[in-house]
Design an enzyme around this catalytic site. Sequence first.
Site, mmCIF file in Angstrom:
data_model
loop_
_atom_site.group_PDB
_atom_site.id
_atom_site.type_symbol
_atom_site.label_atom_id
_atom_site.label_comp_id
_atom_site.label_asym_id
_atom_site.label_seq_id
_atom_site.Cartn_x
_atom_site.Cartn_y
_atom_site.Cartn_z
ATOM 1 N N ILE A 134 0.872 -1.160 0.000
ATOM 2 C CA ILE A 134 0.000 0.000 0.000
ATOM 3 C C ILE A 134 0.918 1.221 0.000
ATOM 4 C CG2 ILE A 134 -2.028 -1.050 1.065
ATOM 5 C CD1 ILE A 134 -1.164 -0.101 3.753
ATOM 6 N N ASP A 135 0.443 2.304 -0.567
ATOM 7 C CA ASP A 135 1.280 3.490 -0.732
ATOM 8 C C ASP A 135 1.746 4.049 0.613
ATOM 9 O OD1 ASP A 135 0.707 3.278 -3.453
ATOM 10 O OD2 ASP A 135 -1.070 4.550 -3.250
#
Length: 297
Positions: A134-135
């Site tokens: 995930i970013d």
Amino acid sequence: METIIVKADQRLDRIDKYLADLLQDSRSTIQVMIKEEYILVNDEVVKTNYKVKEGDVITIEPMEEEEIDVTPENLPLEIVYQDDDVIVVNKSDDMVVHPGAGNYSGTMVNALLYHIPDFKAIKGEIRPGIVHRIDKETSGLLMVAKTPKALEHLSKQLQEKTVTRTYVALVDGVIPHNLGRIDAPIGRDPKNRQKMAVVEHGKPAVTNFNVVQRFAAHTLIECHLETGRTHQIRVHMNYINFPIVGDPKYGLRKTDTTHGQFLHAKTLGFIHPVTNEYMEFTSELPEYFTAFLEELE
């Protein structure tokens, strides 16, 4: 960029094996490059099991990250669950998942190596055990494999779309309908290789969402992923003109926030790679997220 033209006298194998043998690089690295579209065949995205043919033109874009030594670091890390095979982490919004260009330390992998004695990085690998990402600015749950068997099993579940993933997002604009389904292929933006975009020959990408709450100029939604493309929710919501609040890359307008985009990986469910039992975890919204929602009310 490197260009390779497949010749008749070469062994016509799967592209990941063909390039690994030809370039003397690890097959896992080649697979990552194919999945992240640094490697194209005849200017089109292919899968790692694509079988090369005589005359195929393979283009290889240099990866943005380098292979580096990953060192343990004593960083705060919320481990929701762990056993001999799997770790579930609730990542903060300011932590990068793994080392790469510009982020050689301070990542979740660095923290895992410190906090988990039996979590060993594979030599030369910068993503040991990382099943999905995930970013940096996105908070929430992600799973990490502790063994090669677990990594293979969990990765297969992602490919077969059997992993439960629910995200909560705050978007700019008021969405008029209660339910939505975005079915639009995603690939690298031809105008900017640092971004993703909805493109004609991209990989299939499907995001389902439902409205949780409407505000004067914003909407709180839940997103359910059928696929897991890079920046998928951010790209899809921007595509329908309801970008994630605070998204520095895909937002239509700037929002004064110190927490990046308001996107949280709330629910994660998967089948345990050894026990075959279904496991599901839920993470509450971070304090800054709930505080901002209270301001909007």
